[in-house]
Design an enzyme around this catalytic site. Structure first.
Site, PDB file in Angstrom:
ATOM      1  N   SER A 114       0.797  -1.235   0.000  1.00  0.00           N
ATOM      2  CA  SER A 114       0.000   0.000   0.000  1.00  0.00           C
ATOM      3  C   SER A 114       0.828   1.283   0.000  1.00  0.00           C
ATOM      4  O   SER A 114       0.283   2.360  -0.260  1.00  0.00           O
ATOM      5  CB  SER A 114      -0.950   0.015   1.195  1.00  0.00           C
TER       6      SER A 114
ATOM      7  N   LYS B  96       0.713   3.449  -3.024  1.00  0.00           N
ATOM      8  CA  LYS B  96      -0.456   4.289  -3.301  1.00  0.00           C
ATOM      9  C   LYS B  96      -0.121   5.779  -3.310  1.00  0.00           C
ATOM     10  O   LYS B  96      -0.761   6.553  -4.022  1.00  0.00           O
ATOM     11  CB  LYS B  96      -1.555   4.002  -2.270  1.00  0.00           C
TER      12      LYS B  96
ATOM     13  N   TYR C 250      -2.168  -2.383 -10.769  1.00  0.00           N
ATOM     14  CA  TYR C 250      -2.246  -2.183  -9.316  1.00  0.00           C
ATOM     15  C   TYR C 250      -1.515  -3.306  -8.582  1.00  0.00           C
ATOM     16  O   TYR C 250      -0.745  -3.058  -7.648  1.00  0.00           O
ATOM     17  CB  TYR C 250      -3.702  -2.104  -8.871  1.00  0.00           C
TER      18      TYR C 250
ATOM     19  N   TYR D 270      -4.418   3.096   7.699  1.00  0.00           N
ATOM     20  CA  TYR D 270      -5.691   2.394   7.694  1.00  0.00           C
ATOM     21  C   TYR D 270      -6.596   2.921   8.814  1.00  0.00           C
ATOM     22  O   TYR D 270      -6.592   4.095   9.121  1.00  0.00           O
ATOM     23  CB  TYR D 270      -5.482   0.876   7.784  1.00  0.00           C
TER      24      TYR D 270
ATOM     25  N   VAL E 182       1.343  -3.854   3.978  1.00  0.00           N
ATOM     26  CA  VAL E 182       1.320  -5.152   4.648  1.00  0.00           C
ATOM     27  C   VAL E 182       2.583  -5.970   4.390  1.00  0.00           C
ATOM     28  O   VAL E 182       2.746  -7.057   4.943  1.00  0.00           O
ATOM     29  CB  VAL E 182       0.063  -5.971   4.261  1.00  0.00           C
TER      30      VAL E 182
END
Length: 337
Positions: A97, A100, A221, A273, A291
């Site tokens: 992530s 991103k 992605y 998160y 993660v």
């Protein structure tokens, strides 16, 4: 005489109290950020190393489950671009992530903030990163840091086939000044084979008209999440956004204070998160976790921090990584609040 003795005693008590108060205030004064050293980082790392025993390596993506839970690394890039490393600094792991924030920068550079955020929100969330949230009601992702928003962001980058992914990869290589960075094909294949939840988000957004392409866009992605780097690379990414998109060596090719503020604000709002609110209270710094066990941190106008430890808490954040960042932030008074 008795009165004089009393006065001297009173003065002594007041003086002692004053000195004691000064000592307490001095003891609580944050250390000078310029004194950060590898010794400092190593002390913090060793203090927090054992937190890996309280977490779990991500295994919902089978390849990630192969990571060594005991691995740990800690890196800082100071205001002058000097790098400090300790721990397993050569250990590579996938961005997940953390990618991103790079895809968001690339998309904003191409299409502008208004175009991107017309299709998603700036909101935080109390839901996990892979939650569908309001996709089935409003049809729009809550923010670009949750999986749905990130999948949409990558789909909005121009180019056919894997060109959008290559733009993200090139940007990571540029920011870190590391042309050897690649994506891990085994992790990519593992993510693609098991990513049915992400596939569901992709098709809900396609159904609502937010996405018009095919699964090549989803593959991009999966590939960006599989980009492999080190804690030092993450510290350089943190530095980049902390310093208005200027690279650690002073290269100002992409200098843009507005994009840096946008990315940092999203990191602060949703980068950890559903733990983001508590993290803002305790650490108080724009950060983005993945993660794979990494966390990148921007100390606005100052330094970049990168940590790695693949053992995660219930939110998907590195446990030892969080505690190392927390200790560093406290020791040097780094919180923006």
């Amino acid at each position: 005489m008795k009165n004089n003795s009393f006065l001297f005693s009173a003065k002594g008590i007041c003086t002692a109290a004053f000195l004691s108060l000064n000592t307490i205030v001095y003891a609580q004064k944050p250390a000078d950020i310029s004194t950060i050293s590898e010794k400092t980082l190593n002390t913090i790392l060793e203090k927090n190393r054992a937190y890996y025993t309280q977490g779990k390596v991500a295994d919902y993506i089978p390849e990630l489950g192969k990571m060594d839970a005991k691995a740990v690394a800690f890196s800082v890039v100071d205001k002058n671009g000097k790098v400090f490393n300790t721990g397993d600094v050569s250990k590579k792991f996938t961005m997940q992530s953390i990618s991103k924030i790079i895809s968001l920068m690339v998309a904003i550079n191409e299409k502008g903030e208004a175009h991107i955020f017309d299709k998603m929100g700036y909101f935080g969330s109390d839901k996990p990163f892979n939650h569908f949230s309001n996709l089935e009601t409003t049809g729009k992702p809550l923010n670009p840091m949750m999986n749905a928003g990130a999948i949409l962001t990558t789909s909005l980058i121009s180019g056919d086939g894997e060109k959008p992914f290559l733009k993200i990869l090139d940007m990571v290589r540029y920011i870190t000044k590391n042309q050897t960075i690649e994506y891990n094909k085994s992790v990519y294949e593992s993510e693609k084979a098991t990513g049915h939840r992400n596939r569901g988000m992709f098709y809900i957004m396609k159904n609502s008209g937010l996405i018009s392409g095919n699964e090549d866009q989803l593959d991009n992605y999966f590939k960006q999440c599989s980009i492999e780097l080190t804690a030092e690379d993450l510290a350089k990414i943190g530095y980049f956004f902390a310093n208005q998109c200027v690279r650690f060596d002073g290269d100002a090719t992409y200098k843009n204070a507005d994009i840096a503020k946008l990315v940092e604000s999203q990191m602060l709002t949703a980068g950890m998160y559903e733990f983001s609110g508590e993290y803002s209270r305790t650490v108080g710094l724009p950060s983005k976790s993945g993660v794979g066990g990494g966390i990148t941190v921007s100390v606005p106008g100052k330094i970049g921090i990168g940590v790695f430890s693949p053992s995660l808490d219930q939110h998907g954040n590195s446990l030892a990584g969080y505690h190392m960042i927390l200790d560093l932030a406290k020791q040097y008074g780094l919180s923006i609040f």
